[in-house]
Design a protein around this motif. Sequence first.
Motif, PDB file in Angstrom:
ATOM      1  N   SER A   1      59.114  40.869  65.951  1.00 36.54           N
ATOM      2  CA  SER A   1      59.418  40.498  67.260  1.00 36.54           C
ATOM      3  C   SER A   1      58.978  39.113  67.984  1.00 36.54           C
ATOM      4  O   SER A   1      59.840  38.659  68.953  1.00 36.54           O
ATOM      5  N   PRO A   2      58.080  38.473  67.429  1.00 31.73           N
ATOM      6  CA  PRO A   2      57.902  37.085  67.893  1.00 31.73           C
ATOM      7  C   PRO A   2      59.008  36.139  67.598  1.00 31.73           C
ATOM      8  O   PRO A   2      59.140  35.261  68.447  1.00 31.73           O
ATOM      9  N   LEU A   3      59.405  36.412  66.562  1.00 27.20           N
ATOM     10  CA  LEU A   3      60.546  35.662  66.213  1.00 27.20           C
ATOM     11  C   LEU A   3      61.934  35.695  67.005  1.00 27.20           C
ATOM     12  O   LEU A   3      62.475  34.941  67.624  1.00 27.20           O
ATOM     13  N   LEU A   4      62.010  36.987  67.440  1.00 30.73           N
ATOM     14  CA  LEU A   4      63.236  37.305  68.465  1.00 30.73           C
ATOM     15  C   LEU A   4      62.949  36.874  69.762  1.00 30.73           C
ATOM     16  O   LEU A   4      63.700  36.248  70.507  1.00 30.73           O
ATOM     17  N   ILE A   5      61.668  36.790  70.155  1.00 33.83           N
ATOM     18  CA  ILE A   5      61.065  36.272  71.567  1.00 33.83           C
ATOM     19  C   ILE A   5      61.385  35.101  71.655  1.00 33.83           C
ATOM     20  O   ILE A   5      61.789  34.423  72.595  1.00 33.83           O
ATOM     21  N   PHE A   6      60.831  34.467  70.394  1.00 36.86           N
ATOM     22  CA  PHE A   6      61.029  32.784  70.692  1.00 36.86           C
ATOM     23  C   PHE A   6      62.442  32.369  70.578  1.00 36.86           C
ATOM     24  O   PHE A   6      62.796  31.229  71.144  1.00 36.86           O
ATOM     25  N   THR A   7      63.404  32.960  69.711  1.00 34.73           N
ATOM     26  CA  THR A   7      64.697  32.691  69.633  1.00 34.73           C
ATOM     27  C   THR A   7      65.273  32.619  71.300  1.00 34.73           C
ATOM     28  O   THR A   7      66.051  31.978  71.669  1.00 34.73           O
TER      29      THR A   7
ATOM     30  N   MET B   1      54.907  33.675  74.755  1.00 35.44           N
ATOM     31  CA  MET B   1      54.573  33.826  73.325  1.00 35.44           C
ATOM     32  C   MET B   1      53.137  34.382  73.044  1.00 35.44           C
ATOM     33  O   MET B   1      52.624  34.355  72.019  1.00 35.44           O
ATOM     34  N   GLY B   2      52.432  34.876  74.291  1.00 35.15           N
ATOM     35  CA  GLY B   2      51.237  35.511  73.989  1.00 35.15           C
ATOM     36  C   GLY B   2      49.985  34.632  74.713  1.00 35.15           C
ATOM     37  O   GLY B   2      48.994  35.100  74.859  1.00 35.15           O
ATOM     38  N   LYS B   3      50.343  33.418  75.509  1.00 32.56           N
ATOM     39  CA  LYS B   3      48.815  32.659  75.926  1.00 32.56           C
ATOM     40  C   LYS B   3      47.736  32.496  75.026  1.00 32.56           C
ATOM     41  O   LYS B   3      46.669  32.795  75.542  1.00 32.56           O
ATOM     42  N   ASP B   4      48.065  32.680  73.688  1.00 30.86           N
ATOM     43  CA  ASP B   4      46.829  32.370  72.749  1.00 30.86           C
ATOM     44  C   ASP B   4      47.097  31.158  71.891  1.00 30.86           C
ATOM     45  O   ASP B   4      47.987  30.362  72.476  1.00 30.86           O
TER      46      ASP B   4
ATOM     47  N   LYS C   1      51.386  31.957  62.026  1.00 29.26           N
ATOM     48  CA  LYS C   1      52.619  32.535  63.037  1.00 29.26           C
ATOM     49  C   LYS C   1      53.597  31.340  63.146  1.00 29.26           C
ATOM     50  O   LYS C   1      54.625  31.538  63.242  1.00 29.26           O
ATOM     51  N   ALA C   2      53.031  30.424  63.828  1.00 30.19           N
ATOM     52  CA  ALA C   2      53.905  29.298  64.338  1.00 30.19           C
ATOM     53  C   ALA C   2      54.734  28.548  63.071  1.00 30.19           C
ATOM     54  O   ALA C   2      55.695  28.220  63.369  1.00 30.19           O
ATOM     55  N   PHE C   3      54.111  28.676  62.061  1.00 29.94           N
ATOM     56  CA  PHE C   3      54.628  27.971  60.641  1.00 29.94           C
ATOM     57  C   PHE C   3      55.644  28.769  60.250  1.00 29.94           C
ATOM     58  O   PHE C   3      56.392  28.264  59.305  1.00 29.94           O
ATOM     59  N   LEU C   4      55.712  30.090  60.546  1.00 26.94           N
ATOM     60  CA  LEU C   4      56.737  30.870  59.866  1.00 26.94           C
ATOM     61  C   LEU C   4      57.798  30.899  60.884  1.00 26.94           C
ATOM     62  O   LEU C   4      59.150  30.857  60.543  1.00 26.94           O
TER      63      LEU C   4
END
Length: 424
Positions: free
Chosen positions: A93-99, A354-357, A394-397
Amino acid sequence: MEITLNGYYTLILATLVLLLGRFLVKRIKFLEDFNIPEPVAGGLVAAIVVYILNIVWGYSFNFHQGLQTATMLMFFASIGLSADFGRLKAGGSPLLIFTIIVSVFIILQDILGVAMASALGLDPLLGLVTGSIALTGGHGTAGAWGITLEEQYGVVGATTLGIAVATYGLVAGGIIGGPVARRLIKKLGLKPTADNPNPSDVEKLASEQSLYSTKHSEEEVHSNKEMFEKPDNIRLITASSTIESLALFAAALAFADLMTLVAQDTWFELPTFVWALAGGVILRNTLTMVFNFDMFDRAIDVIGNASLSLFLAMALLSLKLWQLTDLAGPVLIILLSQTVLMIGYAYFVTFKLMGKDYDAAVLSAGHCGFGMGATPTAIANMQAVTDRYLPSHKAFLIVPMVGAFFVDIVNATILQIFTKLPFM
Protein backbone atom coordinates in the motif's frame (compact mmCIF):
# COMPACT_ATOMS: atom_id res chain seq x y z
CA MET A 1 25.12 27.77 -45.16
CA GLU A 2 23.08 24.66 -44.36
CA ILE A 3 24.89 21.38 -43.67
CA THR A 4 23.02 18.07 -43.61
CA LEU A 5 24.58 15.04 -41.90
CA ASN A 6 23.49 11.47 -42.59
CA GLY A 7 22.97 8.79 -39.95
CA TYR A 8 26.63 7.75 -39.78
CA TYR A 9 27.97 11.23 -39.07
CA THR A 10 25.08 12.01 -36.72
CA LEU A 11 25.92 8.88 -34.72
CA ILE A 12 29.63 9.76 -34.65
CA LEU A 13 28.91 13.27 -33.37
CA ALA A 14 26.47 11.93 -30.77
CA THR A 15 29.07 9.53 -29.37
CA LEU A 16 31.64 12.33 -29.28
CA VAL A 17 29.17 14.44 -27.32
CA LEU A 18 28.75 11.59 -24.83
CA LEU A 19 32.51 11.22 -24.42
CA LEU A 20 32.84 14.96 -23.88
CA GLY A 21 30.05 14.82 -21.29
CA ARG A 22 31.75 12.00 -19.42
CA PHE A 23 34.99 13.99 -19.32
CA LEU A 24 33.23 17.13 -18.04
CA VAL A 25 31.23 15.32 -15.34
CA LYS A 26 34.37 13.63 -14.01
CA ARG A 27 36.35 16.89 -13.97
CA ILE A 28 33.75 19.43 -12.81
CA LYS A 29 32.49 18.82 -9.26
CA PHE A 30 29.31 20.88 -9.70
CA LEU A 31 28.12 18.61 -12.52
CA GLU A 32 28.82 15.50 -10.46
CA ASP A 33 27.25 16.84 -7.25
CA PHE A 34 23.96 17.71 -8.97
CA ASN A 35 23.79 14.52 -11.05
CA ILE A 36 23.85 16.35 -14.39
CA PRO A 37 23.69 13.55 -17.01
CA GLU A 38 26.72 13.14 -19.26
CA PRO A 39 24.66 13.66 -22.46
CA VAL A 40 23.35 16.95 -21.04
CA ALA A 41 26.79 18.21 -19.97
CA GLY A 42 28.38 17.42 -23.34
CA GLY A 43 25.29 18.29 -25.35
CA LEU A 44 24.93 21.79 -23.93
CA VAL A 45 28.56 22.54 -24.83
CA ALA A 46 27.90 21.22 -28.35
CA ALA A 47 24.71 23.30 -28.60
CA ILE A 48 26.64 26.43 -27.65
CA VAL A 49 29.26 25.66 -30.32
CA VAL A 50 26.50 25.19 -32.92
CA TYR A 51 24.93 28.47 -31.76
CA ILE A 52 28.24 30.35 -32.18
CA LEU A 53 28.75 28.85 -35.65
CA ASN A 54 25.28 30.05 -36.61
CA ILE A 55 25.63 33.56 -35.21
CA VAL A 56 29.17 34.25 -36.44
CA TRP A 57 29.39 32.40 -39.75
CA GLY A 58 25.77 31.58 -40.56
CA TYR A 59 26.14 27.79 -40.44
CA SER A 60 23.10 25.67 -39.60
CA PHE A 61 23.02 21.90 -39.22
CA ASN A 62 20.44 19.26 -39.99
CA PHE A 63 20.97 15.94 -38.24
CA HIS A 64 19.49 12.55 -39.13
CA GLN A 65 15.99 12.69 -37.69
CA GLY A 66 15.21 9.00 -38.12
CA LEU A 67 18.05 7.90 -35.86
CA GLN A 68 17.01 10.37 -33.17
CA THR A 69 13.40 9.16 -33.33
CA ALA A 70 14.42 5.50 -33.15
CA THR A 71 16.53 5.97 -30.02
CA MET A 72 13.75 8.00 -28.40
CA LEU A 73 11.20 5.25 -29.05
CA MET A 74 13.58 2.58 -27.73
CA PHE A 75 14.05 4.53 -24.51
CA PHE A 76 10.31 4.75 -23.88
CA ALA A 77 9.86 1.10 -24.85
CA SER A 78 12.47 0.23 -22.20
CA ILE A 79 10.38 2.02 -19.54
CA GLY A 80 7.36 -0.02 -20.55
CA LEU A 81 9.32 -3.27 -20.67
CA SER A 82 10.56 -2.58 -17.12
CA ALA A 83 7.09 -1.77 -15.73
CA ASP A 84 6.27 -5.01 -13.98
CA PHE A 85 2.93 -4.50 -12.25
CA GLY A 86 3.72 -7.52 -10.12
CA ARG A 87 6.09 -5.24 -8.22
CA LEU A 88 3.09 -3.26 -7.03
CA LYS A 89 2.40 -6.19 -4.71
CA ALA A 90 5.99 -6.10 -3.45
CA GLY A 91 5.70 -2.41 -2.61
CA GLY A 92 2.35 -2.83 -0.90
CA SER A 93 0.00 0.00 0.00
CA PRO A 94 2.82 2.56 0.59
CA LEU A 95 3.83 2.20 -3.07
CA LEU A 96 0.26 2.75 -4.21
CA ILE A 97 -0.22 5.74 -1.89
CA PHE A 98 3.05 7.33 -3.03
CA THR A 99 2.09 6.82 -6.70
CA ILE A 100 -1.22 8.61 -6.06
CA ILE A 101 0.59 11.45 -4.24
CA VAL A 102 2.97 11.86 -7.16
CA SER A 103 0.10 11.74 -9.67
CA VAL A 104 -1.79 14.54 -7.93
CA PHE A 105 1.39 16.62 -7.86
CA ILE A 106 1.86 16.16 -11.62
CA ILE A 107 -1.63 17.58 -12.18
CA LEU A 108 -0.89 20.57 -9.91
CA GLN A 109 2.44 21.09 -11.66
CA ASP A 110 0.72 21.31 -15.04
CA ILE A 111 -2.11 23.51 -13.77
CA LEU A 112 0.43 25.98 -12.36
CA GLY A 113 2.53 25.91 -15.54
CA VAL A 114 -0.43 26.46 -17.87
CA ALA A 115 -2.01 29.15 -15.67
CA MET A 116 1.21 31.14 -15.33
CA ALA A 117 2.12 30.77 -19.01
CA SER A 118 -1.30 32.13 -19.97
CA ALA A 119 -1.01 34.99 -17.46
CA LEU A 120 2.44 35.91 -18.83
CA GLY A 121 1.24 35.92 -22.44
CA LEU A 122 2.86 32.62 -23.49
CA ASP A 123 1.34 29.68 -25.34
CA PRO A 124 -0.42 27.50 -22.72
CA LEU A 125 1.37 24.48 -24.19
CA LEU A 126 4.66 26.03 -23.09
CA GLY A 127 3.18 25.86 -19.59
CA LEU A 128 3.18 22.08 -19.93
CA VAL A 129 6.84 22.24 -20.94
CA THR A 130 7.60 24.20 -17.77
CA GLY A 131 5.39 21.76 -15.90
CA SER A 132 5.53 17.98 -15.80
CA ILE A 133 6.93 17.51 -19.31
CA ALA A 134 10.40 18.71 -18.36
CA LEU A 135 10.33 18.71 -14.56
CA THR A 136 8.75 15.42 -13.51
CA GLY A 137 9.45 13.98 -16.97
CA GLY A 138 13.12 14.94 -17.23
CA HIS A 139 15.27 15.29 -20.33
CA GLY A 140 13.95 12.23 -22.16
CA THR A 141 10.31 13.26 -21.86
CA ALA A 142 11.21 16.90 -22.61
CA GLY A 143 12.88 15.92 -25.86
CA ALA A 144 10.08 13.59 -26.92
CA TRP A 145 7.21 15.96 -26.13
CA GLY A 146 9.19 18.89 -27.53
CA ILE A 147 9.31 17.23 -30.93
CA THR A 148 5.60 16.39 -30.71
CA LEU A 149 4.63 19.95 -29.74
CA GLU A 150 6.72 21.43 -32.55
CA GLU A 151 5.54 19.08 -35.27
CA GLN A 152 1.87 18.58 -34.32
CA TYR A 153 1.02 21.80 -32.47
CA GLY A 154 3.42 24.30 -34.05
CA VAL A 155 5.01 25.36 -30.74
CA VAL A 156 8.34 26.92 -31.76
CA GLY A 157 11.28 26.16 -29.47
CA ALA A 158 9.50 23.54 -27.36
CA THR A 159 12.41 21.08 -27.48
CA THR A 160 15.02 23.71 -26.68
CA LEU A 161 12.96 25.07 -23.80
CA GLY A 162 12.24 21.59 -22.49
CA ILE A 163 15.92 20.66 -22.32
CA ALA A 164 16.74 23.93 -20.55
CA VAL A 165 13.90 23.50 -18.04
CA ALA A 166 14.86 19.88 -17.35
CA THR A 167 18.44 20.96 -16.62
CA TYR A 168 17.18 23.62 -14.20
CA GLY A 169 15.00 20.96 -12.56
CA LEU A 170 17.95 18.65 -11.94
CA VAL A 171 19.84 21.38 -10.12
CA ALA A 172 16.81 22.70 -8.21
CA GLY A 173 15.66 19.21 -7.21
CA GLY A 174 19.12 18.44 -5.86
CA ILE A 175 19.24 21.68 -3.89
CA ILE A 176 15.83 21.58 -2.17
CA GLY A 177 15.52 17.87 -1.28
CA GLY A 178 18.04 17.75 1.55
CA PRO A 179 16.88 20.91 3.38
CA VAL A 180 13.23 19.80 3.19
CA ALA A 181 14.07 16.41 4.73
CA ARG A 182 16.31 17.91 7.41
CA ARG A 183 13.58 20.34 8.43
CA LEU A 184 11.06 17.51 8.71
CA ILE A 185 13.48 15.28 10.63
CA LYS A 186 14.15 18.15 13.03
CA LYS A 187 10.40 18.29 13.69
CA LEU A 188 10.57 14.61 14.63
CA GLY A 189 13.29 15.36 17.17
CA LEU A 190 15.92 13.15 15.52
CA LYS A 191 19.60 14.05 15.52
CA PRO A 192 22.37 13.05 13.10
CA THR A 193 23.72 9.64 14.12
CA ALA A 194 27.29 10.76 13.39
CA ASP A 195 27.03 13.70 15.79
CA ASN A 196 24.86 12.56 18.68
CA PRO A 197 23.14 9.19 18.28
CA ASN A 198 20.01 8.80 20.32
CA PRO A 199 19.52 5.14 21.39
CA SER A 200 15.75 5.50 21.77
CA ASP A 201 15.44 6.96 18.28
CA VAL A 202 17.55 4.18 16.82
CA GLU A 203 15.52 1.52 18.64
CA LYS A 204 12.21 3.00 17.52
CA LEU A 205 13.24 3.29 13.88
CA ALA A 206 14.85 -0.15 13.88
CA SER A 207 11.58 -1.75 14.98
CA GLU A 208 9.68 0.12 12.24
CA GLN A 209 12.24 -0.87 9.61
CA SER A 210 12.18 -4.53 10.66
CA LEU A 211 8.45 -4.80 9.95
CA TYR A 212 9.12 -3.64 6.41
CA SER A 213 12.29 -5.65 5.92
CA THR A 214 10.50 -8.93 6.71
CA LYS A 215 8.51 -8.40 3.53
CA HIS A 216 11.26 -6.87 1.37
CA SER A 217 14.77 -8.22 1.54
CA GLU A 218 17.96 -6.21 1.32
CA GLU A 219 18.67 -7.98 -1.96
CA GLU A 220 15.44 -6.70 -3.52
CA VAL A 221 16.14 -3.11 -2.46
CA HIS A 222 19.72 -3.35 -3.73
CA SER A 223 18.52 -4.86 -7.01
CA ASN A 224 16.14 -1.96 -7.66
CA LYS A 225 18.85 0.60 -6.89
CA GLU A 226 21.32 -1.24 -9.06
CA MET A 227 19.06 -1.45 -12.07
CA PHE A 228 17.50 1.98 -12.20
CA GLU A 229 19.83 4.38 -10.45
CA LYS A 230 23.32 3.31 -11.52
CA PRO A 231 23.38 3.21 -15.32
CA ASP A 232 27.20 3.10 -15.41
CA ASN A 233 27.45 -0.12 -13.39
CA ILE A 234 28.56 -3.27 -15.23
CA ARG A 235 25.67 -5.52 -16.30
CA LEU A 236 26.27 -9.23 -16.85
CA ILE A 237 24.37 -9.82 -20.07
CA THR A 238 24.81 -12.32 -22.89
CA ALA A 239 24.39 -12.24 -26.66
CA SER A 240 21.25 -14.41 -26.50
CA SER A 241 19.63 -12.25 -23.80
CA THR A 242 20.44 -9.14 -25.83
CA ILE A 243 18.84 -10.64 -28.95
CA GLU A 244 15.75 -11.65 -26.97
CA SER A 245 15.49 -8.15 -25.54
CA LEU A 246 15.97 -6.50 -28.95
CA ALA A 247 13.13 -8.66 -30.27
CA LEU A 248 10.91 -7.28 -27.50
CA PHE A 249 11.99 -3.73 -28.37
CA ALA A 250 11.21 -4.37 -32.03
CA ALA A 251 7.76 -5.69 -31.12
CA ALA A 252 7.05 -2.65 -28.93
CA LEU A 253 8.14 -0.27 -31.69
CA ALA A 254 6.10 -2.15 -34.31
CA PHE A 255 3.08 -1.88 -32.00
CA ALA A 256 3.73 1.86 -31.62
CA ASP A 257 3.98 2.35 -35.38
CA LEU A 258 0.78 0.38 -36.01
CA MET A 259 -1.23 2.11 -33.29
CA THR A 260 -0.07 5.55 -34.45
CA LEU A 261 -1.60 4.81 -37.86
CA VAL A 262 -4.74 3.17 -36.50
CA ALA A 263 -5.42 5.91 -33.95
CA GLN A 264 -4.73 8.81 -36.32
CA ASP A 265 -7.55 11.39 -36.30
CA THR A 266 -9.46 9.49 -33.61
CA TRP A 267 -10.23 10.32 -29.97
CA PHE A 268 -7.40 8.05 -28.74
CA GLU A 269 -4.68 9.51 -30.96
CA LEU A 270 -1.41 9.54 -28.98
CA PRO A 271 2.22 10.47 -29.75
CA THR A 272 4.18 7.49 -31.07
CA PHE A 273 6.49 7.39 -28.05
CA VAL A 274 3.48 6.96 -25.73
CA TRP A 275 2.39 3.96 -27.79
CA ALA A 276 5.95 2.59 -27.53
CA LEU A 277 5.74 2.86 -23.74
CA ALA A 278 2.27 1.26 -23.75
CA GLY A 279 3.48 -1.52 -26.04
CA GLY A 280 6.32 -2.28 -23.65
CA VAL A 281 3.93 -2.41 -20.68
CA ILE A 282 1.55 -4.76 -22.48
CA LEU A 283 4.36 -7.04 -23.65
CA ARG A 284 6.04 -7.16 -20.25
CA ASN A 285 3.00 -7.98 -18.21
CA THR A 286 1.41 -10.33 -20.73
CA LEU A 287 4.59 -12.38 -21.05
CA THR A 288 5.31 -12.51 -17.32
CA MET A 289 1.77 -12.99 -15.99
CA VAL A 290 0.22 -15.16 -18.71
CA PHE A 291 3.20 -17.09 -20.07
CA ASN A 292 5.48 -16.92 -17.01
CA PHE A 293 8.27 -15.60 -19.25
CA ASP A 294 11.53 -14.67 -17.51
CA MET A 295 12.36 -11.12 -18.64
CA PHE A 296 16.03 -10.20 -18.75
CA ASP A 297 15.86 -6.82 -17.05
CA ARG A 298 19.58 -6.13 -17.19
CA ALA A 299 19.68 -6.26 -20.99
CA ILE A 300 16.56 -4.07 -21.20
CA ASP A 301 18.18 -1.62 -18.81
CA VAL A 302 21.41 -1.42 -20.82
CA ILE A 303 19.63 -0.91 -24.15
CA GLY A 304 17.28 1.67 -22.62
CA ASN A 305 20.06 3.69 -20.99
CA ALA A 306 22.20 3.64 -24.15
CA SER A 307 19.21 4.73 -26.26
CA LEU A 308 18.42 7.59 -23.89
CA SER A 309 22.03 8.82 -23.93
CA LEU A 310 22.20 8.79 -27.73
CA PHE A 311 18.79 10.44 -28.06
CA LEU A 312 19.71 13.24 -25.67
CA ALA A 313 23.04 13.82 -27.42
CA MET A 314 21.31 14.15 -30.79
CA ALA A 315 18.49 16.28 -29.37
CA LEU A 316 20.98 18.69 -27.80
CA LEU A 317 22.99 18.89 -31.01
CA SER A 318 19.78 19.99 -32.73
CA LEU A 319 18.96 22.74 -30.22
CA LYS A 320 18.33 26.24 -31.50
CA LEU A 321 19.32 28.32 -28.48
CA TRP A 322 18.41 31.60 -30.16
CA GLN A 323 14.73 30.62 -29.79
CA LEU A 324 14.96 31.06 -25.99
CA THR A 325 15.98 34.73 -25.80
CA ASP A 326 12.44 36.13 -25.59
CA LEU A 327 11.27 33.46 -23.14
CA ALA A 328 13.97 33.79 -20.48
CA GLY A 329 12.17 36.21 -18.11
CA PRO A 330 8.68 34.63 -18.05
CA VAL A 331 10.08 31.09 -17.90
CA LEU A 332 12.27 31.94 -14.90
CA ILE A 333 9.21 33.26 -13.03
CA ILE A 334 7.31 30.04 -13.76
CA LEU A 335 10.23 27.85 -12.68
CA LEU A 336 10.67 29.68 -9.38
CA SER A 337 6.95 29.19 -8.74
CA GLN A 338 7.25 25.49 -9.57
CA THR A 339 10.12 25.20 -7.09
CA VAL A 340 8.02 26.76 -4.32
CA LEU A 341 5.14 24.40 -5.19
CA MET A 342 7.46 21.38 -4.96
CA ILE A 343 8.82 22.43 -1.56
CA GLY A 344 5.35 23.08 -0.14
CA TYR A 345 3.86 19.87 -1.53
CA ALA A 346 6.70 17.65 -0.28
CA TYR A 347 6.65 19.31 3.14
CA PHE A 348 2.91 19.43 3.79
CA VAL A 349 1.46 16.65 1.60
CA THR A 350 4.02 13.94 0.82
CA PHE A 351 5.36 13.84 4.37
CA LYS A 352 1.93 13.82 5.99
CA LEU A 353 0.28 11.22 3.75
CA MET A 354 3.28 8.87 3.84
CA GLY A 355 3.05 8.56 7.61
CA LYS A 356 4.73 11.61 9.19
CA ASP A 357 7.72 9.48 10.24
CA TYR A 358 11.41 9.23 9.33
CA ASP A 359 10.69 7.17 6.19
CA ALA A 360 8.20 9.82 5.10
CA ALA A 361 10.84 12.54 5.51
CA VAL A 362 13.29 10.58 3.33
CA LEU A 363 10.54 9.96 0.76
CA SER A 364 9.84 13.72 0.71
CA ALA A 365 13.48 14.35 -0.21
CA GLY A 366 13.18 11.75 -2.95
CA HIS A 367 10.00 13.32 -4.28
CA CYS A 368 11.77 16.67 -4.55
CA GLY A 369 14.46 14.91 -6.58
CA PHE A 370 12.32 13.38 -9.31
CA GLY A 371 9.44 15.87 -9.02
CA MET A 372 11.85 18.53 -10.26
CA GLY A 373 14.60 16.49 -11.88
CA ALA A 374 15.10 12.74 -12.23
CA THR A 375 15.26 9.49 -10.27
CA PRO A 376 19.08 9.64 -9.82
CA THR A 377 18.61 13.06 -8.21
CA ALA A 378 15.99 11.55 -5.91
CA ILE A 379 18.36 8.76 -4.90
CA ALA A 380 21.18 11.24 -4.29
CA ASN A 381 18.87 13.32 -2.08
CA MET A 382 17.87 10.29 -0.03
CA GLN A 383 21.44 9.05 0.27
CA ALA A 384 22.51 12.45 1.60
CA VAL A 385 19.83 12.17 4.30
CA THR A 386 20.38 8.51 5.23
CA ASP A 387 24.15 8.96 5.35
CA ARG A 388 23.61 11.63 7.99
CA TYR A 389 20.81 9.97 9.94
CA LEU A 390 19.56 6.38 9.57
CA PRO A 391 18.78 3.95 6.72
CA SER A 392 15.32 3.89 5.10
CA HIS A 393 14.65 0.61 3.30
CA LYS A 394 11.08 1.68 2.62
CA ALA A 395 12.13 4.81 0.74
CA PHE A 396 14.80 3.04 -1.29
CA LEU A 397 12.29 0.41 -2.39
CA ILE A 398 9.43 2.76 -3.30
CA VAL A 399 11.20 5.70 -4.99
CA PRO A 400 13.10 3.68 -7.63
CA MET A 401 9.94 1.86 -8.71
CA VAL A 402 7.76 4.98 -8.87
CA GLY A 403 10.46 7.27 -10.28
CA ALA A 404 11.84 4.81 -12.81
CA PHE A 405 8.68 3.82 -14.65
CA PHE A 406 5.29 4.28 -12.94
CA VAL A 407 5.64 8.07 -12.96
CA ASP A 408 6.31 8.10 -16.71
CA ILE A 409 3.14 6.13 -17.41
CA VAL A 410 1.07 8.45 -15.23
CA ASN A 411 2.74 11.57 -16.65
CA ALA A 412 2.12 10.51 -20.26
CA THR A 413 -1.56 9.91 -19.48
CA ILE A 414 -2.03 13.25 -17.71
CA LEU A 415 -0.20 15.20 -20.41
CA GLN A 416 -2.32 13.61 -23.12
CA ILE A 417 -5.46 14.73 -21.29
CA PHE A 418 -4.12 18.29 -20.91
CA THR A 419 -3.25 18.63 -24.62
CA LYS A 420 -6.86 17.72 -25.51
CA LEU A 421 -8.42 20.40 -23.30
CA PRO A 422 -10.25 23.12 -25.29
CA PHE A 423 -8.27 26.05 -23.87
CA MET A 424 -4.89 24.58 -24.85
